[in-house]
Design a protein around this motif. Structure first.
Motif, PDB file in Angstrom:
ATOM      1  N   ALA A 103      31.229 -58.642  34.894  1.00  0.00           N
ATOM      2  CA  ALA A 103      29.880 -58.543  34.332  1.00  0.00           C
ATOM      3  C   ALA A 103      29.057 -59.745  34.790  1.00  0.00           C
ATOM      4  O   ALA A 103      29.601 -60.789  35.153  1.00  0.00           O
ATOM      5  CB  ALA A 103      29.952 -58.501  32.810  1.00  0.00           C
ATOM      6  N   SER A 104      27.759 -59.592  34.773  1.00  0.00           N
ATOM      7  CA  SER A 104      26.878 -60.656  35.232  1.00  0.00           C
ATOM      8  C   SER A 104      26.977 -61.913  34.374  1.00  0.00           C
ATOM      9  O   SER A 104      26.660 -63.002  34.829  1.00  0.00           O
ATOM     10  CB  SER A 104      25.432 -60.161  35.267  1.00  0.00           C
ATOM     11  OG  SER A 104      25.041 -59.746  33.972  1.00  0.00           O
ATOM     12  N   ASN A 105      27.457 -61.791  33.136  1.00  0.00           N
ATOM     13  CA  ASN A 105      27.567 -62.961  32.261  1.00  0.00           C
ATOM     14  C   ASN A 105      29.000 -63.478  32.137  1.00  0.00           C
ATOM     15  O   ASN A 105      29.267 -64.337  31.299  1.00  0.00           O
ATOM     16  CB  ASN A 105      26.991 -62.635  30.879  1.00  0.00           C
ATOM     17  CG  ASN A 105      27.752 -61.531  30.180  1.00  0.00           C
ATOM     18  OD1 ASN A 105      28.554 -60.830  30.783  1.00  0.00           O
ATOM     19  ND2 ASN A 105      27.486 -61.359  28.898  1.00  0.00           N
ATOM     20  N   ASN A 106      29.932 -62.979  32.955  1.00  0.00           N
ATOM     21  CA  ASN A 106      31.305 -63.478  32.927  1.00  0.00           C
ATOM     22  C   ASN A 106      31.361 -64.899  33.489  1.00  0.00           C
ATOM     23  O   ASN A 106      30.590 -65.262  34.382  1.00  0.00           O
ATOM     24  CB  ASN A 106      32.236 -62.610  33.770  1.00  0.00           C
ATOM     25  CG  ASN A 106      32.646 -61.319  33.109  1.00  0.00           C
ATOM     26  OD1 ASN A 106      32.993 -60.374  33.796  1.00  0.00           O
ATOM     27  ND2 ASN A 106      32.635 -61.234  31.794  1.00  0.00           N
ATOM     28  N   THR A 107      32.316 -65.654  32.977  1.00  0.00           N
ATOM     29  CA  THR A 107      32.558 -66.984  33.539  1.00  0.00           C
ATOM     30  C   THR A 107      33.242 -66.830  34.892  1.00  0.00           C
ATOM     31  O   THR A 107      33.806 -65.768  35.209  1.00  0.00           O
ATOM     32  CB  THR A 107      33.479 -67.813  32.619  1.00  0.00           C
ATOM     33  OG1 THR A 107      34.765 -67.173  32.574  1.00  0.00           O
ATOM     34  CG2 THR A 107      32.891 -67.940  31.220  1.00  0.00           C
ATOM     35  N   PHE A 108      33.209 -67.887  35.673  1.00  0.00           N
ATOM     36  CA  PHE A 108      33.866 -67.844  36.976  1.00  0.00           C
ATOM     37  C   PHE A 108      35.350 -67.534  36.823  1.00  0.00           C
ATOM     38  O   PHE A 108      35.908 -66.738  37.572  1.00  0.00           O
ATOM     39  CB  PHE A 108      33.684 -69.177  37.723  1.00  0.00           C
ATOM     40  CG  PHE A 108      34.452 -69.220  39.012  1.00  0.00           C
ATOM     41  CD1 PHE A 108      34.006 -68.508  40.117  1.00  0.00           C
ATOM     42  CD2 PHE A 108      35.631 -69.938  39.110  1.00  0.00           C
ATOM     43  CE1 PHE A 108      34.728 -68.514  41.309  1.00  0.00           C
ATOM     44  CE2 PHE A 108      36.347 -69.955  40.293  1.00  0.00           C
ATOM     45  CZ  PHE A 108      35.891 -69.247  41.398  1.00  0.00           C
ATOM     46  N   GLN A 109      36.005 -68.162  35.837  1.00  0.00           N
ATOM     47  CA  GLN A 109      37.435 -67.933  35.630  1.00  0.00           C
ATOM     48  C   GLN A 109      37.726 -66.472  35.290  1.00  0.00           C
ATOM     49  O   GLN A 109      38.690 -65.896  35.776  1.00  0.00           O
ATOM     50  CB  GLN A 109      37.976 -68.843  34.522  1.00  0.00           C
ATOM     51  CG  GLN A 109      39.485 -68.800  34.412  1.00  0.00           C
ATOM     52  CD  GLN A 109      40.189 -69.165  35.718  1.00  0.00           C
ATOM     53  OE1 GLN A 109      39.864 -70.147  36.357  1.00  0.00           O
ATOM     54  NE2 GLN A 109      41.144 -68.351  36.127  1.00  0.00           N
ATOM     55  N   THR A 110      36.884 -65.840  34.474  1.00  0.00           N
ATOM     56  CA  THR A 110      37.056 -64.428  34.126  1.00  0.00           C
ATOM     57  C   THR A 110      36.906 -63.551  35.366  1.00  0.00           C
ATOM     58  O   THR A 110      37.707 -62.649  35.595  1.00  0.00           O
ATOM     59  CB  THR A 110      36.044 -64.007  33.043  1.00  0.00           C
ATOM     60  OG1 THR A 110      36.253 -64.809  31.881  1.00  0.00           O
ATOM     61  CG2 THR A 110      36.190 -62.542  32.682  1.00  0.00           C
ATOM     62  N   ILE A 111      35.891 -63.831  36.158  1.00  0.00           N
ATOM     63  CA  ILE A 111      35.680 -63.058  37.394  1.00  0.00           C
ATOM     64  C   ILE A 111      36.865 -63.235  38.332  1.00  0.00           C
ATOM     65  O   ILE A 111      37.381 -62.261  38.898  1.00  0.00           O
ATOM     66  CB  ILE A 111      34.363 -63.480  38.072  1.00  0.00           C
ATOM     67  CG1 ILE A 111      33.175 -63.049  37.205  1.00  0.00           C
ATOM     68  CG2 ILE A 111      34.251 -62.876  39.465  1.00  0.00           C
ATOM     69  CD1 ILE A 111      31.840 -63.609  37.661  1.00  0.00           C
ATOM     70  N   LEU A 112      37.334 -64.442  38.504  1.00  0.00           N
ATOM     71  CA  LEU A 112      38.488 -64.716  39.363  1.00  0.00           C
ATOM     72  C   LEU A 112      39.713 -63.955  38.890  1.00  0.00           C
ATOM     73  O   LEU A 112      40.429 -63.334  39.683  1.00  0.00           O
ATOM     74  CB  LEU A 112      38.764 -66.213  39.411  1.00  0.00           C
ATOM     75  CG  LEU A 112      39.812 -66.703  40.392  1.00  0.00           C
ATOM     76  CD1 LEU A 112      39.415 -66.342  41.824  1.00  0.00           C
ATOM     77  CD2 LEU A 112      40.004 -68.199  40.254  1.00  0.00           C
ATOM     78  N   THR A 113      39.934 -63.943  37.578  1.00  0.00           N
ATOM     79  CA  THR A 113      41.060 -63.202  37.001  1.00  0.00           C
ATOM     80  C   THR A 113      40.942 -61.709  37.299  1.00  0.00           C
ATOM     81  O   THR A 113      41.932 -61.063  37.646  1.00  0.00           O
ATOM     82  CB  THR A 113      41.138 -63.450  35.479  1.00  0.00           C
ATOM     83  OG1 THR A 113      41.316 -64.842  35.258  1.00  0.00           O
ATOM     84  CG2 THR A 113      42.284 -62.666  34.859  1.00  0.00           C
ATOM     85  N   LYS A 114      39.744 -61.152  37.179  1.00  0.00           N
ATOM     86  CA  LYS A 114      39.541 -59.729  37.435  1.00  0.00           C
ATOM     87  C   LYS A 114      39.813 -59.387  38.899  1.00  0.00           C
ATOM     88  O   LYS A 114      40.311 -58.306  39.198  1.00  0.00           O
ATOM     89  CB  LYS A 114      38.132 -59.295  37.023  1.00  0.00           C
ATOM     90  CG  LYS A 114      37.954 -59.255  35.509  1.00  0.00           C
ATOM     91  CD  LYS A 114      36.587 -58.802  35.100  1.00  0.00           C
ATOM     92  CE  LYS A 114      36.489 -58.715  33.596  1.00  0.00           C
ATOM     93  NZ  LYS A 114      35.212 -58.184  33.140  1.00  0.00           N
TER      94      LYS A 114
END
Length: 117
Positions: A103-114
């Motif tokens: 999502a556009s409001n995810n943290t970098f760590q969340t995006i990396l995990t996904k």
């Protein structure tokens, strides 16, 4: 349109693999991935894929999958190399779309995990 087609393909691949499930529309018993939070008002280019599918069906019916059309449209609009042979989906995953696409409001760590999933 190149960015839109690439995004459309990316969002399709992120849920159940590159199976064109994002192209399926909602029915009485199934809510489309198009309605998920990351896709709503975010992905476009469906009409381009529809036009390509219509033209291909006219020339060679029941030959090219929507999944391959989507991949080739993304490739051809951006010059990427992609393997062919995907199968079209007959189902969707609204929860997978809501949970797996960054999502556009995810943290970098969340995006990396996904991306590691």
């Amino acid at each position: 349109m190149a960015a839109s087609l690439l995004r459309l393909h990316f969002h399709d691949c992120f849920v159940k693999g590159c199976d064109a499930s994002i192209l399926l529309v909602s029915t009485g018993s199934m809510l489309s991935e198009r309605r998920s939070n990351p896709n709503r008002d975010s992905v476009c280019g469906f009409e381009v894929i529809d036009e390509i599918k219509f033209a291909l069906e006219k020339e060679c019916p029941h030959t090219v999958s929507c999944a391959d059309i989507l991949a080739l449209a993304a490739r051809d609009s951006t010059s990427l190399e992609v393997p062919l042979g995907r199968r079209d989906s007959k189902g969707v995953s609204l929860s997978g779309s809501n949970n797996n696409i960054p999502a556009s409001n995810n943290t970098f760590q969340t995006i990396l995990t996904k991306f590691k999933l």
